[in-house]
Design a protein around this motif. Structure first.
Motif, PDB file in Angstrom:
ATOM      1  N   THR A  63       0.839  -1.196   0.000  1.00 54.49           N
ATOM      2  CA  THR A  63       0.000   0.000   0.000  1.00 54.49           C
ATOM      3  C   THR A  63       0.874   1.246   0.000  1.00 54.49           C
ATOM      4  N   ALA A  64       1.965   1.233   0.770  1.00 55.67           N
ATOM      5  CA  ALA A  64       2.883   2.373   0.797  1.00 55.67           C
ATOM      6  C   ALA A  64       3.579   2.554  -0.546  1.00 55.67           C
ATOM      7  N   ALA A  65       3.871   1.463  -1.229  1.00 56.36           N
ATOM      8  CA  ALA A  65       4.545   1.550  -2.529  1.00 56.36           C
ATOM      9  C   ALA A  65       3.581   1.849  -3.663  1.00 56.36           C
ATOM     10  N   ALA A  66       2.284   1.743  -3.404  1.00 60.28           N
ATOM     11  CA  ALA A  66       1.297   1.940  -4.470  1.00 60.28           C
ATOM     12  C   ALA A  66       1.261   3.378  -4.961  1.00 60.28           C
ATOM     13  N   LEU A  67       1.477   4.329  -4.088  1.00 58.88           N
ATOM     14  CA  LEU A  67       1.400   5.736  -4.486  1.00 58.88           C
ATOM     15  C   LEU A  67       2.415   6.091  -5.576  1.00 58.88           C
ATOM     16  N   PRO A  68       3.699   5.735  -5.437  1.00 61.72           N
ATOM     17  CA  PRO A  68       4.624   6.050  -6.540  1.00 61.72           C
ATOM     18  C   PRO A  68       4.246   5.359  -7.854  1.00 61.72           C
ATOM     19  N   TYR A  69       3.735   4.128  -7.775  1.00 62.55           N
ATOM     20  CA  TYR A  69       3.299   3.454  -9.000  1.00 62.55           C
ATOM     21  C   TYR A  69       2.112   4.191  -9.629  1.00 62.55           C
ATOM     22  N   ALA A  70       1.195   4.663  -8.809  1.00 64.22           N
ATOM     23  CA  ALA A  70       0.039   5.399  -9.335  1.00 64.22           C
ATOM     24  C   ALA A  70       0.479   6.707  -9.978  1.00 64.22           C
ATOM     25  N   VAL A  71       1.392   7.411  -9.327  1.00 63.06           N
ATOM     26  CA  VAL A  71       1.897   8.662  -9.898  1.00 63.06           C
ATOM     27  C   VAL A  71       2.632   8.388 -11.209  1.00 63.06           C
ATOM     28  N   LEU A  72       3.401   7.309 -11.243  1.00 65.42           N
ATOM     29  CA  LEU A  72       4.103   6.931 -12.463  1.00 65.42           C
ATOM     30  C   LEU A  72       3.109   6.605 -13.578  1.00 65.42           C
ATOM     31  N   MET A  73       2.021   5.913 -13.246  1.00 65.89           N
ATOM     32  CA  MET A  73       1.012   5.573 -14.254  1.00 65.89           C
ATOM     33  C   MET A  73       0.376   6.840 -14.830  1.00 65.89           C
ATOM     34  N   VAL A  74       0.047   7.801 -13.977  1.00 58.79           N
ATOM     35  CA  VAL A  74      -0.542   9.057 -14.449  1.00 58.79           C
ATOM     36  C   VAL A  74       0.470   9.802 -15.323  1.00 58.79           C
ATOM     37  N   ALA A  75       1.729   9.834 -14.912  1.00 60.23           N
ATOM     38  CA  ALA A  75       2.760  10.516 -15.694  1.00 60.23           C
ATOM     39  C   ALA A  75       2.946   9.862 -17.063  1.00 60.23           C
ATOM     40  N   VAL A  76       2.959   8.544 -17.099  1.00 62.57           N
ATOM     41  CA  VAL A  76       3.090   7.830 -18.378  1.00 62.57           C
ATOM     42  C   VAL A  76       1.881   8.117 -19.269  1.00 62.57           C
ATOM     43  N   GLY A  77       0.697   8.134 -18.684  1.00 60.28           N
ATOM     44  CA  GLY A  77      -0.506   8.443 -19.456  1.00 60.28           C
ATOM     45  C   GLY A  77      -0.457   9.835 -20.052  1.00 60.28           C
ATOM     46  N   LEU A  78      -0.031  10.801 -19.261  1.00 58.20           N
ATOM     47  CA  LEU A  78       0.078  12.171 -19.774  1.00 58.20           C
ATOM     48  C   LEU A  78       1.163  12.261 -20.842  1.00 58.20           C
ATOM     49  N   LEU A  79       2.229  11.487 -20.693  1.00 58.06           N
ATOM     50  CA  LEU A  79       3.268  11.440 -21.719  1.00 58.06           C
ATOM     51  C   LEU A  79       2.726  10.844 -23.019  1.00 58.06           C
ATOM     52  N   ILE A  80       1.906   9.819 -22.889  1.00 58.07           N
ATOM     53  CA  ILE A  80       1.267   9.241 -24.081  1.00 58.07           C
ATOM     54  C   ILE A  80       0.435  10.303 -24.782  1.00 58.07           C
ATOM     55  N   ASN A  81      -0.313  11.098 -24.014  1.00 56.68           N
ATOM     56  CA  ASN A  81      -1.105  12.173 -24.607  1.00 56.68           C
ATOM     57  C   ASN A  81      -0.233  13.122 -25.425  1.00 56.68           C
ATOM     58  N   VAL A  82       0.895  13.542 -24.847  1.00 53.52           N
ATOM     59  CA  VAL A  82       1.782  14.481 -25.527  1.00 53.52           C
ATOM     60  C   VAL A  82       2.338  13.870 -26.806  1.00 53.52           C
ATOM     61  N   VAL A  83       2.790  12.627 -26.734  1.00 51.47           N
ATOM     62  CA  VAL A  83       3.390  11.979 -27.899  1.00 51.47           C
ATOM     63  C   VAL A  83       2.357  11.777 -29.007  1.00 51.47           C
ATOM     64  N   VAL A  84       1.172  11.291 -28.635  1.00 48.28           N
ATOM     65  CA  VAL A  84       0.131  11.066 -29.655  1.00 48.28           C
ATOM     66  C   VAL A  84      -0.276  12.382 -30.297  1.00 48.28           C
ATOM     67  N   ARG A  85      -0.416  13.431 -29.495  1.00 47.64           N
ATOM     68  CA  ARG A  85      -0.816  14.719 -30.059  1.00 47.64           C
ATOM     69  C   ARG A  85       0.256  15.266 -30.994  1.00 47.64           C
ATOM     70  N   ARG A  86       1.526  15.138 -30.609  1.00 43.44           N
ATOM     71  CA  ARG A  86       2.599  15.625 -31.488  1.00 43.44           C
ATOM     72  C   ARG A  86       2.666  14.835 -32.787  1.00 43.44           C
ATOM     73  N   MET A  87       2.491  13.514 -32.685  1.00 47.93           N
ATOM     74  CA  MET A  87       2.511  12.705 -33.903  1.00 47.93           C
ATOM     75  C   MET A  87       1.343  13.094 -34.820  1.00 47.93           C
ATOM     76  N   ALA A  88       0.168  13.291 -34.229  1.00 50.11           N
ATOM     77  CA  ALA A  88      -0.997  13.675 -35.033  1.00 50.11           C
ATOM     78  C   ALA A  88      -0.809  15.062 -35.628  1.00 50.11           C
ATOM     79  N   ARG A  89      -0.244  16.000 -34.856  1.00 49.53           N
ATOM     80  CA  ARG A  89      -0.014  17.345 -35.361  1.00 49.53           C
ATOM     81  C   ARG A  89       0.995  17.312 -36.495  1.00 49.53           C
ATOM     82  N   HIS A  90       2.031  16.481 -36.349  1.00 52.16           N
ATOM     83  CA  HIS A  90       3.049  16.378 -37.413  1.00 52.16           C
ATOM     84  C   HIS A  90       2.419  15.798 -38.676  1.00 52.16           C
ATOM     85  N   ALA A  91       1.608  14.758 -38.512  1.00 52.64           N
ATOM     86  CA  ALA A  91       0.946  14.154 -39.681  1.00 52.64           C
ATOM     87  C   ALA A  91      -0.033  15.115 -40.325  1.00 52.64           C
ATOM     88  N   ALA A  92      -0.720  15.930 -39.510  1.00 53.37           N
ATOM     89  CA  ALA A  92      -1.692  16.873 -40.060  1.00 53.37           C
ATOM     90  C   ALA A  92      -1.007  18.013 -40.796  1.00 53.37           C
TER      91      ALA A  92
END
Length: 167
Positions: free
Chosen positions: A136-165
């Motif tokens: 339970t104590a270790a879950a918080l860093p994993y959750a924060v990492l998951m949110v950070a990775v998700g937001l990174l996915i958003n940035v990468v997908v948006r940049r790829m789509a913007r480049h293609a557009a």
């Protein structure tokens, strides 16, 4: 047949390009979805402290959420718009691959780093609540990492789509 002048054709192409760039800008998963995913992942990790029944329930719940998210988004354009997933008419064939690879990497990291983190959290000098519930104590860093990775996915997908557009 009505023929456009070169200036009208350039203006039409510029409007089409602007529409593609606007569509690329709107292509992102809502922030709250990544937050919910981080909370669910934290609950899955924390279930390790509460026995095998809690682990099974959390794994089944997480699997059901993942399937519902993907299936509902592909079936309904409204659900796809709300959840940030791509409807099957807009989804490229390999859009799931980066998410699957990131999940695999996080799973492998947890598998190999988990025992070391567990030993560290159950060692001397740690508060009693951490020693009793290390996952339970270790879950918080994993959750924060998951949110950070998700937001990174958003940035990468948006940049790829913007480049293609823009091309």
């Amino acid at each position: 047949m009505n023929t456009l002048s070169p200036a009208e054709a350039r203006e039409a192409l510029a409007r089409a390009r602007e529409a593609r760039v606007n569509a690329a800008e709107s292509l992102r998963t809502p922030w709250w979805l990544w937050t919910v995913l981080g909370v669910v992942m934290a609950l899955v990790f924390a279930a390790n402290d509460f026995g095998s029944a809690a682990q099974e329930v959390s794994a089944l719940g997480f699997g059901a959420l993942a399937v519902a998210w993907v299936v509902a988004g592909r079936r309904s354009p409204r659900v796809a718009a709300v959840s940030g997933t791509l409807h099957r008419s807009a989804a490229p064939g390999k859009a799931w691959l980066p998410v699957a690879l990131i999940g695999l990497v996080l799973g492998i990291a947890q598998h190999f780093a988990g025992p070391a983190v567990h030993r560290m959290l159950t060692g001397p000098g740690m508060p009693a609540w951490i020693r009793e519930h290390p996952y339970t104590a270790a879950a918080l860093p994993y959750a924060v990492l998951m949110v950070a990775v998700g937001l990174l996915i958003n940035v990468v997908v948006r940049r790829m789509a913007r480049h293609a557009a823009a091309a």
